[in-house]
Scaffold this motif. Structure first.
Motif, mmCIF file in Angstrom:
data_model
loop_
_atom_site.group_PDB
_atom_site.id
_atom_site.type_symbol
_atom_site.label_atom_id
_atom_site.label_comp_id
_atom_site.label_asym_id
_atom_site.label_seq_id
_atom_site.Cartn_x
_atom_site.Cartn_y
_atom_site.Cartn_z
ATOM 1 N N ASN A 4 -35.705 107.622 -10.881
ATOM 2 C CA ASN A 4 -34.688 106.634 -11.243
ATOM 3 C C ASN A 4 -35.362 105.310 -11.574
ATOM 4 O O ASN A 4 -36.220 104.827 -10.810
ATOM 5 C CB ASN A 4 -33.690 106.430 -10.104
ATOM 6 C CG ASN A 4 -32.827 107.651 -9.868
ATOM 7 O OD1 ASN A 4 -32.488 108.379 -10.808
ATOM 8 N ND2 ASN A 4 -32.476 107.895 -8.610
ATOM 9 N N LYS A 5 -34.976 104.722 -12.707
ATOM 10 C CA LYS A 5 -35.613 103.486 -13.160
ATOM 11 C C LYS A 5 -34.546 102.465 -13.557
ATOM 12 O O LYS A 5 -33.443 102.831 -13.964
ATOM 13 C CB LYS A 5 -36.513 103.750 -14.372
ATOM 14 C CG LYS A 5 -37.604 104.775 -14.146
ATOM 15 C CD LYS A 5 -38.346 105.050 -15.425
ATOM 16 C CE LYS A 5 -39.368 106.171 -15.238
ATOM 17 N NZ LYS A 5 -40.087 106.487 -16.491
ATOM 18 N N ILE A 6 -34.941 101.197 -13.477
ATOM 19 C CA ILE A 6 -34.047 100.131 -13.914
ATOM 20 C C ILE A 6 -34.850 99.020 -14.567
ATOM 21 O O ILE A 6 -35.945 98.668 -14.103
ATOM 22 C CB ILE A 6 -33.207 99.568 -12.737
ATOM 23 C CG1 ILE A 6 -32.182 98.551 -13.259
ATOM 24 C CG2 ILE A 6 -34.097 98.955 -11.652
ATOM 25 C CD1 ILE A 6 -31.142 98.143 -12.250
ATOM 26 N N ASN A 7 -34.286 98.500 -15.639
ATOM 27 C CA ASN A 7 -34.871 97.357 -16.337
ATOM 28 C C ASN A 7 -34.002 96.136 -16.046
ATOM 29 O O ASN A 7 -32.807 96.120 -16.382
ATOM 30 C CB ASN A 7 -34.933 97.635 -17.838
ATOM 31 C CG ASN A 7 -35.541 96.468 -18.601
ATOM 32 O OD1 ASN A 7 -36.457 95.811 -18.123
ATOM 33 N ND2 ASN A 7 -35.014 96.198 -19.787
ATOM 34 N N GLY A 35 -38.055 102.876 -9.737
ATOM 35 C CA GLY A 35 -39.020 102.147 -10.555
ATOM 36 C C GLY A 35 -38.360 100.944 -11.202
ATOM 37 O O GLY A 35 -37.281 101.056 -11.789
ATOM 38 N N VAL A 36 -39.014 99.783 -11.120
ATOM 39 C CA VAL A 36 -38.403 98.534 -11.574
ATOM 40 C C VAL A 36 -39.269 97.861 -12.634
ATOM 41 O O VAL A 36 -40.476 97.642 -12.422
ATOM 42 C CB VAL A 36 -38.180 97.564 -10.401
ATOM 43 C CG1 VAL A 36 -37.510 96.285 -10.893
ATOM 44 C CG2 VAL A 36 -37.347 98.218 -9.306
ATOM 45 N N TYR A 84 -43.673 102.817 -11.758
ATOM 46 C CA TYR A 84 -42.509 102.786 -12.643
ATOM 47 C C TYR A 84 -42.444 104.027 -13.528
ATOM 48 O O TYR A 84 -41.386 104.651 -13.668
ATOM 49 C CB TYR A 84 -42.557 101.523 -13.516
ATOM 50 C CG TYR A 84 -41.427 101.435 -14.516
ATOM 51 C CD1 TYR A 84 -40.158 101.029 -14.125
ATOM 52 C CD2 TYR A 84 -41.629 101.767 -15.859
ATOM 53 C CE1 TYR A 84 -39.124 100.966 -15.034
ATOM 54 C CE2 TYR A 84 -40.591 101.704 -16.776
ATOM 55 C CZ TYR A 84 -39.336 101.300 -16.353
ATOM 56 O OH TYR A 84 -38.302 101.245 -17.264
ATOM 57 N N GLU A 85 -43.550 104.401 -14.140
ATOM 58 C CA GLU A 85 -43.555 105.543 -15.067
ATOM 59 C C GLU A 85 -43.288 106.856 -14.354
ATOM 60 O O GLU A 85 -42.680 107.774 -14.923
ATOM 61 C CB GLU A 85 -44.896 105.599 -15.809
ATOM 62 C CG GLU A 85 -45.229 104.337 -16.605
ATOM 63 C CD GLU A 85 -44.213 104.057 -17.704
ATOM 64 O OE1 GLU A 85 -43.519 104.996 -18.138
ATOM 65 O OE2 GLU A 85 -44.105 102.894 -18.116
#
Length: 366
Positions: free
Chosen positions: A350-353, A309-310, A345-346
């Motif tokens: 694995n997520k990245i900002n 998720g980005v 994204y939610e």
């Protein structure tokens, strides 16, 4: 003599002299010839003897002449050495005063450390030289140092290999120090490398933290495993290839930054007058972040895993922003500013900002 013989024979023919008289005359002439030839041979022998004597005399003079020339050459060399020494000292002072470097005597030394074990701390402090580190299959460490000391100086570097520390450091009088080190394949604790005006290269090593500091020299890291990686330089590029870490920091000026085929959860990349490339990178956290900032250069980012998720916030001045990700939701959508996130994204594990800023360059994310 032949003309006189012909004249006697002619007189005999004409009857002016008798045969007996002619024989006497010829005999007298032949006697003169013999004595003439004998005298001639004697003169020639004397000339040869004189020449030999002169040659021997000249040969006897050669060693003295050679000695004179050698003495003269030595005197000239010594005079030149004094001139060169004076010139070198002048150059040394100028280089040291204005550039902080100096010529001098180069010394090369090798060390072997048999006490390298798990959690050993590595400390290298060079100057005006390169630092190179690589692991190998041997169970000991091999260290090659090359350093420059003042002329007529006997300054030694600091070398320490005991109590969990492997250390190579310059002393104040050492003007240049380069270090090449081969280490056993164990996990190290803290690896701290610093130099000036030289490149730092590290390959195939694992540790809790790795810090590399230089100026006017590039930094290259390959196959690194560490909780934290920090790279600082000026007027040169930074390259990180196939690294696995929790946090990576790269800061330079007048040089590019490239992080490729690497896994991280927190990246802080900053340069001036250079581009930033983050290619085929992976994250393994639900709270990962990537910050990239530059001026007069582009920023290019490519995520290796499409399931991540980005969340992104990209902006530029005098350039364009572009995002190529599946199923995006935009909060801001303009040519120079893009802000939004992927629709899943939610829900993503694995997520990245991602925050990227540049001036006079484009920003691209895919």
């Amino acid at each position: 003599m032949n003309e006189e013989k012909e004249l006697i024979l002619k007189m005999l023919e004409e009857g002016k002299i008798t045969a007996e008289e002619a024989a006497q005359l010829l005999e007298a002439i032949e006697g003169e010839e013999f004595f003439y030839e004998e005298e001639l041979e004697e003169v020639e022998e004397k000339e040869k003897a004189n020449k030999k004597e002169e040659s021997f005399s000249k040969l006897e003079e050669i060693p003295f002449k050679i000695e004179e020339k050698i003495d003269k050459a030595i005197s000239t060399v010594r005079e030149k050495e004094r001139e060169i020494s004076t010139f070198e000292r002048t150059v040394d002072r100028l280089l040291d005063t204005f550039l902080g470097i100096s010529l001098g005597k180069t010394i090369e030394k090798e060390f072997r450390c048999d006490s390298v074990a798990e959690n050993t701390n590595i400390r290298i402090e060079g100057r005006n030289g390169e630092i190179y580190i690589e692991t190998w299959e041997e169970e000991y460490a091999s260290i090659t140092t090359r350093y420059v000391v003042p002329r007529n100086g006997e300054e030694e570097i600091i070398y320490n290999c005991q109590n969990g520390i492997l250390e190579v450091k310059k002393t104040p009088k050492i003007k240049a120090l380069s270090v090449k080190m081969y280490l056993p394949k164990v996990k190290y604790k803290n690896i701290t490398l610093s130099t000036t005006n030289g490149r730092i290269s590290i390959e195939c090593i694992e540790g809790e933290s790795l810090q590399a500091y230089t100026t006017n020299g590039s930094i290259y890291l390959e196959e690194i495993k560490s909780y934290q990686i920090e790279n600082h330089t000026t007027n040169a590029k930074i390259e990180v290839d196939d690294a696995t870490c929790e946090r990576v920091v790269c800061r330079t000026s007048n040089g590019s930054i490239a992080v490729e085929d690497s896994t991280f959860n927190d990246a802080d990349l900053n340069t001036i007058n250079g581009k930033i490339i983050v290619e085929d990178f992976k994250v393994n956290s639900s709270n990962s972040s990537l910050k990239a900032s530059t001026t007069n250069g582009s920023i290019e980012m490519e995520i290796a895993d499409e399931k991540v998720g980005v969340s992104f916030d990209l902006s530029t001045v005098n350039g364009k922003c572009q995002v190529k990700l599946p199923s995006m939701f935009y909060e801001v959508r303009g040519a120079t500013h893009l802000k939004g996130k992927t629709q899943d994204y939610e829900k993503a594990y694995n997520k990245i900002n991602i925050v990227a800023r540049t001036v006079n360059g484009n920003v691209h994310l895919e």
